[in-house]
Scaffold this motif. Structure first.
Motif, PDB file in Angstrom:
ATOM      1  N   THR A  73     -28.018  51.518   6.563  1.00 11.89           N
ATOM      2  CA  THR A  73     -26.573  51.360   6.390  1.00 11.89           C
ATOM      3  C   THR A  73     -26.010  52.474   5.515  1.00 11.89           C
ATOM      4  N   GLY A  74     -26.690  52.749   4.402  1.00  5.97           N
ATOM      5  CA  GLY A  74     -26.186  53.757   3.467  1.00  5.97           C
ATOM      6  C   GLY A  74     -26.187  55.160   4.039  1.00  5.97           C
ATOM      7  N   LEU A  75     -27.301  55.559   4.627  1.00  8.55           N
ATOM      8  CA  LEU A  75     -27.378  56.922   5.168  1.00  8.55           C
ATOM      9  C   LEU A  75     -26.809  57.023   6.578  1.00  8.55           C
ATOM     10  N   GLY A  76     -26.885  55.951   7.352  1.00 13.24           N
ATOM     11  CA  GLY A  76     -26.362  55.982   8.717  1.00 13.24           C
ATOM     12  C   GLY A  76     -24.850  55.925   8.769  1.00 13.24           C
ATOM     13  N   ALA A  77     -24.227  55.379   7.748  1.00  9.96           N
ATOM     14  CA  ALA A  77     -22.769  55.281   7.738  1.00  9.96           C
ATOM     15  C   ALA A  77     -22.117  56.633   7.455  1.00  9.96           C
ATOM     16  N   LEU A  78     -22.843  57.523   6.775  1.00  8.51           N
ATOM     17  CA  LEU A  78     -22.248  58.825   6.439  1.00  8.51           C
ATOM     18  C   LEU A  78     -21.942  59.677   7.667  1.00  8.51           C
ATOM     19  N   PRO A  79     -22.875  59.892   8.599  1.00 12.61           N
ATOM     20  CA  PRO A  79     -22.512  60.659   9.799  1.00 12.61           C
ATOM     21  C   PRO A  79     -21.417  59.978  10.612  1.00 12.61           C
ATOM     22  N   LEU A  80     -21.442  58.640  10.614  1.00  8.75           N
ATOM     23  CA  LEU A  80     -20.388  57.916  11.324  1.00  8.75           C
ATOM     24  C   LEU A  80     -19.036  58.163  10.660  1.00  8.75           C
ATOM     25  N   LEU A  81     -18.995  58.175   9.329  1.00  4.54           N
ATOM     26  CA  LEU A  81     -17.768  58.465   8.593  1.00  4.54           C
ATOM     27  C   LEU A  81     -17.265  59.865   8.912  1.00  4.54           C
ATOM     28  N   PHE A  82     -18.175  60.820   8.948  1.00  3.51           N
ATOM     29  CA  PHE A  82     -17.763  62.205   9.209  1.00  3.51           C
ATOM     30  C   PHE A  82     -17.315  62.390  10.658  1.00  3.51           C
ATOM     31  N   ALA A  83     -17.847  61.591  11.589  1.00  2.00           N
ATOM     32  CA  ALA A  83     -17.423  61.683  12.982  1.00  2.00           C
ATOM     33  C   ALA A  83     -16.055  61.022  13.181  1.00  2.00           C
ATOM     34  N   VAL A  84     -15.825  59.909  12.484  1.00  2.00           N
ATOM     35  CA  VAL A  84     -14.563  59.188  12.635  1.00  2.00           C
ATOM     36  C   VAL A  84     -13.437  59.903  11.896  1.00  2.00           C
ATOM     37  N   ALA A  85     -13.736  60.416  10.703  1.00  2.00           N
ATOM     38  CA  ALA A  85     -12.725  61.101   9.897  1.00  2.00           C
ATOM     39  C   ALA A  85     -13.178  62.539   9.671  1.00  2.00           C
TER      40      ALA A  85
END
Length: 138
Positions: A73-85
């Motif tokens: 969750t912690g490391l996987g959410a970062l690329p998702l954050l950068f892709a969304v925003a």
């Protein structure tokens, strides 16, 4: 003087031997502590011992899965954050883009912290298990 003659052995008399003591194993067994039942269950691999070990393994697996979820969750959410925003990915901190800083540098202290927490909590589980084994039966 006749009494003195009886106490000192003459040349033909044999010296008096000390009295023999009989040793019985039952007395030694009676002095021992009562059997360690959970420890015996583990050593003899009885169903109770297997259930105790299975419980420890289940607790360790649950801990590992919870912390793996934290890492994903912690490391996987970062690329998702950068892709969304995508604007967040363009932010520079100390001349380095934020994604590089978070994923390339700050992820290692995060992983070390999760590893430290896992070792500490796994040892706590093992200590609880050992205390359960050593606990006297009621």
């Amino acid at each position: 003087m006749a009494a003195d003659d009886q106490s000192t052995p003459g040349p033909g008399d044999e010296p008096a031997l000390p009295r023999r003591t009989r040793v019985v194993l039952g007395e030694a067994a009676a002095r021992r502590r009562p059997a360690d039942r959970p420890g015996t269950d583990l050593a003899e691999q009885t169903p109770v011992g297997e259930a105790l070990v299975r419980g420890l393994m289940r607790a360790q697996l649950a801990l590992a899965l919870r912390l793996a979820l934290v890492v994903v969750t912690g490391l996987g959410a970062l690329p998702l954050l950068f892709a969304v925003a995508p604007g967040v990915g363009g932010v520079k901190v100390f001349g380095v883009y934020l994604p590089w800083l978070l994923l390339g540098l700050l992820s290692f202290p995060f992983l070390i912290g999760v590893g430290w927490a896992y070792v500490r909590w796994a040892e706590r589980n093992e200590n609880d298990f050992a205390a359960l084994i050593r606990r006297p039966e009621p």
